[in-house]
Design a protein around this motif. Structure first.
Motif, mmCIF file in Angstrom:
data_model
loop_
_atom_site.group_PDB
_atom_site.id
_atom_site.type_symbol
_atom_site.label_atom_id
_atom_site.label_comp_id
_atom_site.label_asym_id
_atom_site.label_seq_id
_atom_site.Cartn_x
_atom_site.Cartn_y
_atom_site.Cartn_z
ATOM 1 N N PHE A 1 0.846 -1.188 0.000
ATOM 2 C CA PHE A 1 0.000 0.000 0.000
ATOM 3 C C PHE A 1 0.886 1.245 0.000
ATOM 4 O O PHE A 1 1.767 1.347 -0.833
ATOM 5 C CB PHE A 1 -1.006 -0.035 1.169
ATOM 6 N N GLU A 2 0.706 2.168 0.984
ATOM 7 C CA GLU A 2 1.477 3.422 0.908
ATOM 8 C C GLU A 2 2.878 3.269 1.515
ATOM 9 O O GLU A 2 3.673 4.203 1.443
ATOM 10 C CB GLU A 2 0.713 4.590 1.563
ATOM 11 N N SER B 1 3.168 8.472 -0.073
ATOM 12 C CA SER B 1 3.923 7.240 0.186
ATOM 13 C C SER B 1 4.917 7.494 1.316
ATOM 14 O O SER B 1 5.451 8.588 1.464
ATOM 15 C CB SER B 1 4.700 6.803 -1.053
#
Ligand SMILES: CC(C)(COP(=O)(O)OP(=O)(O)OC[C@H]1O[C@@H](n2cnc3c(N)ncnc32)[C@H](O)[C@@H]1OP(=O)(O)O)[C@@H](O)C(=O)NCCC(=O)NCCS
Length: 150
Positions: free
Chosen positions: A70-71, A105
């Motif tokens: 994911f991030e 991110s």
């Protein structure tokens, strides 16, 4: 004094490595992490499964490995062939990765506190230490955990 931009005039290619790149990555690992054989042992499987992604610069002058969940993006290893160091290649690999990730991110990495080249590089790119693990490595050095939010 203002920092000079990188000399982008030399040929520079970055691509995702695949199973066929195992020999060149193994050579880079052996040259940069001679005391640590685990990454080489895991290499073939990681390349086959794509569980860890390897970015290769200039067809074997250096690489960066990472995993994205994911991030969160965990940077595992970064190495440049001894003959190609101090030419901006590690910085180019990190900048390539950062440029490809979406805003928000979070990049994470771990570095030995006495690895001055790597530490200088990460600090130059805005990574900050968020935790220190005392005597984490076999030789007794501390590990610094660093992060950068894009
Ligand atoms: C750390 C490493 C990846 C740097 O690669 P590199 O391509 O030589 O680094 P760059 O040329 O992109 O350098 C960018 C910046 O990093 C810092 N840096 C790099 N090498 C340095 C050195 N030997 N001494 C001090 N600072 C250094 C500098 O701030 C440099 O910017 P500058 O050239 O404008 O001063 C390389 O030395 C290496 O492969 N080391 C062995 C493996 C390793 O320790 N990897 C990191 C932990 S996983």
């Amino acid at each position: 004094m203002a920092k000079m931009p990188l000399p982008w005039c030399w040929p520079l290619t970055v691509r995702v490595a695949g199973p066929a790149d195992e020999p060149v990555l193994a050579d880079l690992l052996a040259a940069s992490f001679p005391a640590d054989t685990l990454p080489t042992m895991l290499l073939a499987e990681q390349l086959k499964r794509g569980s860890v992604r390897y970015l290769l610069i200039n067809e074997g002058q250096g690489f960066l490995s990472y995993r994205q969940l994911f991030e969160e993006v965990e940077i595992y290893l970064l190495a440049v062939a001894p003959k190609a160091r101090r030419q901006g290649l590690a910085r180019a690999l990190l900048e390539f990765l950062m440029g490809a990730l979406p805003a928000g991110s979070r990049l994470l990495l771990e570095v030995a506190a006495d690895n001055r080249p790597a530490l200088a590089l990460y600090q130059q790119l805005g990574f900050q230490v968020y935790h220190r693990r005392q005597a984490y490595y076999a030789q007794g050095q501390d590990a610094l955990l660093m992060e950068k939010r894009l």
